[in-house]
Design an enzyme around this catalytic site. Sequence first.
Site, short mmCIF file in Angstrom:
data_model
loop_
_atom_site.label_atom_id
_atom_site.label_comp_id
_atom_site.label_asym_id
_atom_site.label_seq_id
_atom_site.Cartn_x
_atom_site.Cartn_y
_atom_site.Cartn_z
N GLN A 87 40.00 14.96 24.03
CA GLN A 87 40.94 15.82 23.56
C GLN A 87 42.62 15.59 24.33
O GLN A 87 42.51 15.15 25.57
CB GLN A 87 40.98 17.41 24.27
CG GLN A 87 42.49 18.41 23.74
CD GLN A 87 42.01 19.66 24.23
OE1 GLN A 87 42.39 19.79 25.19
NE2 GLN A 87 42.29 20.34 22.73
N TYR A 112 51.39 24.38 24.48
CA TYR A 112 51.86 22.92 24.98
C TYR A 112 52.69 22.41 24.55
O TYR A 112 52.71 23.17 22.83
CB TYR A 112 50.62 21.41 25.02
CG TYR A 112 49.96 22.10 26.55
CD1 TYR A 112 50.44 22.68 27.40
CD2 TYR A 112 48.53 22.95 26.37
CE1 TYR A 112 49.94 22.98 29.00
CE2 TYR A 112 47.78 23.40 27.57
CZ TYR A 112 48.28 23.79 28.66
OH TYR A 112 47.44 24.09 29.77
N ARG A 165 43.09 20.28 17.85
CA ARG A 165 43.18 22.10 18.06
C ARG A 165 44.81 22.75 17.68
O ARG A 165 45.60 22.40 18.17
CB ARG A 165 42.73 21.80 19.51
CG ARG A 165 42.69 23.55 19.55
CD ARG A 165 42.32 23.62 20.98
NE ARG A 165 40.78 24.60 20.50
CZ ARG A 165 39.80 25.43 21.55
NH1 ARG A 165 40.34 25.12 23.15
NH2 ARG A 165 39.20 25.90 21.75
N GLY A 192 32.52 28.45 25.22
CA GLY A 192 33.27 27.83 26.30
C GLY A 192 32.99 28.65 27.62
O GLY A 192 32.01 28.43 28.26
N ARG A 193 33.24 30.27 28.00
CA ARG A 193 32.96 30.03 28.26
C ARG A 193 31.98 30.62 28.53
O ARG A 193 31.24 30.42 30.12
CB ARG A 193 33.68 32.15 29.27
CG ARG A 193 34.99 31.26 29.07
CD ARG A 193 36.01 31.61 29.98
NE ARG A 193 37.41 30.62 29.83
CZ ARG A 193 37.86 29.49 30.15
NH1 ARG A 193 37.43 29.41 31.45
NH2 ARG A 193 38.82 28.96 29.70
#
Length: 330
Positions: free
Chosen positions: A101, A171, A219, A312-313
């Site tokens: 990424q 971002y 993404r 993810g987590r």
Amino acid sequence: MAKLLNPLKIKNLTLTNRLVMPPMATAKAENDGKVSQGVLEYYNEKSNGGYISLIIIEHSFIMQQGKASENQLSAADDSTVEGLRKLADTIHKNGSKAVMQLNHAGSAAKFEVTGKEVVGPSAVANPRMGNVPKQLSVEDIKDIINAFKEAARRTKEAGFDGVEIHSAHGYLLNQFFSPLTNKRTDEYGGQVQNRIKIHSEVIKAVREAVGEDFPILLRLGAADYMEGGSTAEDSKIAVVEFEKAGVDIIDISGGFNGYIVPGAKEQGYFAPLTEAVKSVINIPVILTGGIVDAEAAEVLLTEEKADLIGVGRAIYKDSNWAQNAIESLR
């Protein structure tokens, strides 16, 4: 057979199942952004056994000005390729595919980290940071597009299976997409089509660098969940253009709200967004967001909320999660 166990082929990328480990920052890189032993050990542990079909490496900066935080991975110059190759090899040996990424933090960067002036689409306060960046000139934008292109070339040279362009979590590219931070009056501001002009140009440049068969993911922070921010309707317009521009997989997350939805408790809380974008495009969509049970992942796939499931987590906390999930469905 359980839908989570179905293979999927995208260009020259064959995934053994529908389970994806989404990018999560580890802050384990060397000070200059090079791959460290800690990075190799972390991804070796997460990819062990190859139960996760696709691992998307944490966001890596494409130029010093776009570095988001200390010990962030770098793809900003050719000296990073050797370490990145070791990383790709480590994941491949375990049987998983690896995507890199690429990111520029824009106004989410800090001078203390980069030593460079903080920049953004417009000179308006970043909703999360409060700082006011310098507005990028068209010339600056072209330099950033070229930096994405060069970083994508390095990604392919390092042996990765694909590249992901980061336009989420507030971002830089997400700052262009969001009306909260994009107040430009030139061709890069205004209507959604203008706010994603930089995305289309990045996609085109990346495609030139990697060739036709190399998968490009994007993404997208598909909604800001803030007054005056980006919405699912904006994202439906955007993803159609991204598909036309050559993106192979859309990876949905949040915008300025980050990877959470305020007040959401259900597993797969970005499902309304993935369902919305899936209705207008023909390429696979990744859904993440609070998924901790294999059964929940299976339901989301069965209900066609997405084509791939990002966990993810749960994987971050438990490196055996993927093995247990896959075996529970066999």
